[in-house]
Motif scaffolding. Sequence first.
Motif, mmCIF file in Angstrom:
data_model
loop_
_atom_site.group_PDB
_atom_site.id
_atom_site.type_symbol
_atom_site.label_atom_id
_atom_site.label_comp_id
_atom_site.label_asym_id
_atom_site.label_seq_id
_atom_site.Cartn_x
_atom_site.Cartn_y
_atom_site.Cartn_z
ATOM 1 N N ALA A 9 -10.595 -30.884 44.914
ATOM 2 C CA ALA A 9 -9.387 -30.267 44.374
ATOM 3 C C ALA A 9 -8.130 -30.903 44.962
ATOM 4 N N ILE A 10 -8.165 -31.227 46.258
ATOM 5 C CA ILE A 10 -7.033 -31.933 46.875
ATOM 6 C C ILE A 10 -6.830 -33.280 46.181
ATOM 7 N N LYS A 11 -7.929 -34.012 46.028
ATOM 8 C CA LYS A 11 -7.876 -35.324 45.375
ATOM 9 C C LYS A 11 -7.369 -35.206 43.933
ATOM 10 N N GLU A 12 -7.844 -34.191 43.211
ATOM 11 C CA GLU A 12 -7.432 -34.024 41.828
ATOM 12 C C GLU A 12 -5.943 -33.726 41.726
ATOM 13 N N GLY A 13 -5.420 -32.900 42.633
ATOM 14 C CA GLY A 13 -3.990 -32.621 42.622
ATOM 15 C C GLY A 13 -3.168 -33.877 42.825
ATOM 16 N N MET A 14 -3.577 -34.704 43.780
ATOM 17 C CA MET A 14 -2.856 -35.965 44.016
ATOM 18 C C MET A 14 -2.987 -36.894 42.816
ATOM 19 N N SER A 15 -4.178 -36.972 42.245
ATOM 20 C CA SER A 15 -4.429 -37.893 41.132
ATOM 21 C C SER A 15 -3.652 -37.496 39.885
ATOM 22 N N SER A 149 -6.702 -22.182 51.130
ATOM 23 C CA SER A 149 -8.008 -21.724 51.600
ATOM 24 C C SER A 149 -9.106 -21.886 50.558
ATOM 25 N N THR A 150 -8.732 -22.203 49.311
ATOM 26 C CA THR A 150 -9.701 -22.329 48.225
ATOM 27 C C THR A 150 -9.410 -23.584 47.414
ATOM 28 N N PRO A 151 -10.378 -24.067 46.641
ATOM 29 C CA PRO A 151 -10.107 -25.220 45.775
ATOM 30 C C PRO A 151 -8.950 -24.981 44.798
ATOM 31 N N GLN A 152 -8.889 -23.798 44.202
ATOM 32 C CA GLN A 152 -7.797 -23.511 43.280
ATOM 33 C C GLN A 152 -6.438 -23.644 43.974
ATOM 34 N N ASP A 153 -6.325 -23.059 45.162
ATOM 35 C CA ASP A 153 -5.063 -23.146 45.895
ATOM 36 C C ASP A 153 -4.791 -24.573 46.364
ATOM 37 N N GLY A 156 -3.391 -26.436 43.213
ATOM 38 C CA GLY A 156 -2.079 -25.952 42.784
ATOM 39 C C GLY A 156 -0.985 -26.186 43.800
ATOM 40 N N LEU A 157 -1.302 -26.019 45.084
ATOM 41 C CA LEU A 157 -0.308 -26.240 46.131
ATOM 42 C C LEU A 157 -0.004 -27.726 46.315
ATOM 43 N N MET A 158 -1.002 -28.583 46.074
ATOM 44 C CA MET A 158 -0.736 -30.019 46.164
ATOM 45 C C MET A 158 0.249 -30.448 45.073
ATOM 46 N N LEU A 159 0.080 -29.924 43.862
ATOM 47 C CA LEU A 159 1.014 -30.252 42.782
ATOM 48 C C LEU A 159 2.444 -29.851 43.165
ATOM 49 N N VAL A 183 -11.940 -23.517 39.596
ATOM 50 C CA VAL A 183 -10.564 -23.961 39.357
ATOM 51 C C VAL A 183 -10.281 -23.713 37.884
ATOM 52 N N SER A 184 -9.519 -22.664 37.613
ATOM 53 C CA SER A 184 -9.253 -22.272 36.228
ATOM 54 C C SER A 184 -7.882 -22.735 35.740
ATOM 55 N N SER A 185 -7.043 -23.176 36.675
ATOM 56 C CA SER A 185 -5.690 -23.601 36.308
ATOM 57 C C SER A 185 -5.373 -24.939 36.959
ATOM 58 N N PHE A 186 -4.735 -25.801 36.191
ATOM 59 C CA PHE A 186 -4.284 -27.083 36.703
ATOM 60 C C PHE A 186 -2.758 -27.112 36.743
ATOM 61 N N GLU A 187 -2.185 -25.941 36.977
ATOM 62 C CA GLU A 187 -0.738 -25.779 37.073
ATOM 63 C C GLU A 187 -0.330 -25.612 38.532
ATOM 64 N N PRO A 188 0.926 -25.959 38.866
ATOM 65 C CA PRO A 188 1.396 -25.792 40.252
ATOM 66 C C PRO A 188 1.402 -24.335 40.678
ATOM 67 N N ILE A 189 1.109 -24.101 41.944
ATOM 68 C CA ILE A 189 1.280 -22.784 42.559
ATOM 69 C C ILE A 189 2.581 -22.839 43.346
ATOM 70 N N PRO A 190 3.563 -22.025 43.007
ATOM 71 C CA PRO A 190 4.874 -22.108 43.675
ATOM 72 C C PRO A 190 4.763 -21.950 45.191
ATOM 73 N N LEU A 191 5.491 -22.777 45.914
ATOM 74 C CA LEU A 191 5.540 -22.627 47.358
ATOM 75 C C LEU A 191 6.253 -21.319 47.684
ATOM 76 N N GLY A 192 5.713 -20.599 48.660
ATOM 77 C CA GLY A 192 6.314 -19.322 49.037
ATOM 78 C C GLY A 192 5.711 -18.130 48.320
ATOM 79 N N LYS A 193 4.621 -18.354 47.589
ATOM 80 C CA LYS A 193 3.947 -17.258 46.898
ATOM 81 C C LYS A 193 2.536 -17.092 47.464
ATOM 82 N N GLY A 194 2.308 -15.971 48.134
ATOM 83 C CA GLY A 194 0.996 -15.691 48.683
ATOM 84 C C GLY A 194 0.058 -15.141 47.632
#
Length: 322
Positions: A9-15, A149-153, A156-159, A183-194
């Motif tokens: 998931a980290i790699k996919e976000g960067m890619s 802590s998860t692949p989804q996060d 999204g956090l890498m984006l 991983v159900s979403s390939f959208e960014p997770i806003p920084l500052g949102k828990g």
Amino acid sequence: MSVMTYKEAIKEGMSIRMRENSNIIMFGEDVGEFGGVFGVTKGMIDEFGSERILDTPISETAIVGSAIGAATTGLRPIAEIMYCDFVTVAMDQLANQAAKMRFMFGGKISLPMVVRMACGAGASAAAQHAQSTEAWLTHVPGLKIVFPSTPQDALGLMLSAIDDDNPVVYMDHKMLYTSKGNVSSFEPIPLGKGDIKREGKDVTVIATGKMVHEALKAADTMKNESVDVEVLDPRTLFPLDKELISKSVNKTNKVVIITEENRRGAYSESISSFINEELFDMLDAPVMRIGALNTPVPFAPVLEKLYIPNAQDIINNIRKIV
């Protein structure tokens, strides 16, 4: 929906972002042909080429310094520090240069750079390759700190980290690399949102990184004692989602905080201080705080296991206040 490991998931976000923007480059020790010491960047050089995926000398100062230079001239670098322990070598570049330049230039310069680093214990990597350095990094104004802590996060956090025009430190726990998740979403997770990883009404456990999974284990155990545990993952250490924490504390009135850092001087103290100073009237019990022992990380597996906080520590602390 896809099932990915944490490192995939980290790699996919960067890619994803590198496919979209040719100004994004990545460099670090052995990130190219070797694919990174943990295999996170494996195959990326085949897709993006050696002009965008670059191996560096063993010099953290040069790695972060190069990222600063690249960011100020229009590129969006992702710099990898192999182990977060080695960020100490680059702290002048990171804390005194990257974190302060936008402020000192009156906002006329942007530093869109991500510094990725593996952290955490559990692999018998000993005292210089297994620390959790959140407190050092969150202390520095001008840096944003994320810790999925998860692949989804992780994706999204890498984006969002790459999209941000400020220096972002992206911490990933090495013991989570092979863990899998949807991983159900390939959208960014806003920084500052828990995120609430588990709803509950009796006590809030605020956990970061790998400790989120220990908190979920503890929550399952406490269910047998009729204690309903809410597990809250800040995801971004700074900016911190104070609104989400406030809502959770207002519901449960009791808080346990667990991080893998040495307990003395840990970032968990900042979270605890916020709760005590701004949410005191919501509390029905003292805020409990859990961390690693105040020693260097041991090499011997039996001692390392003793050093790292776990689900049982959470259970013991919950029992004290519920």
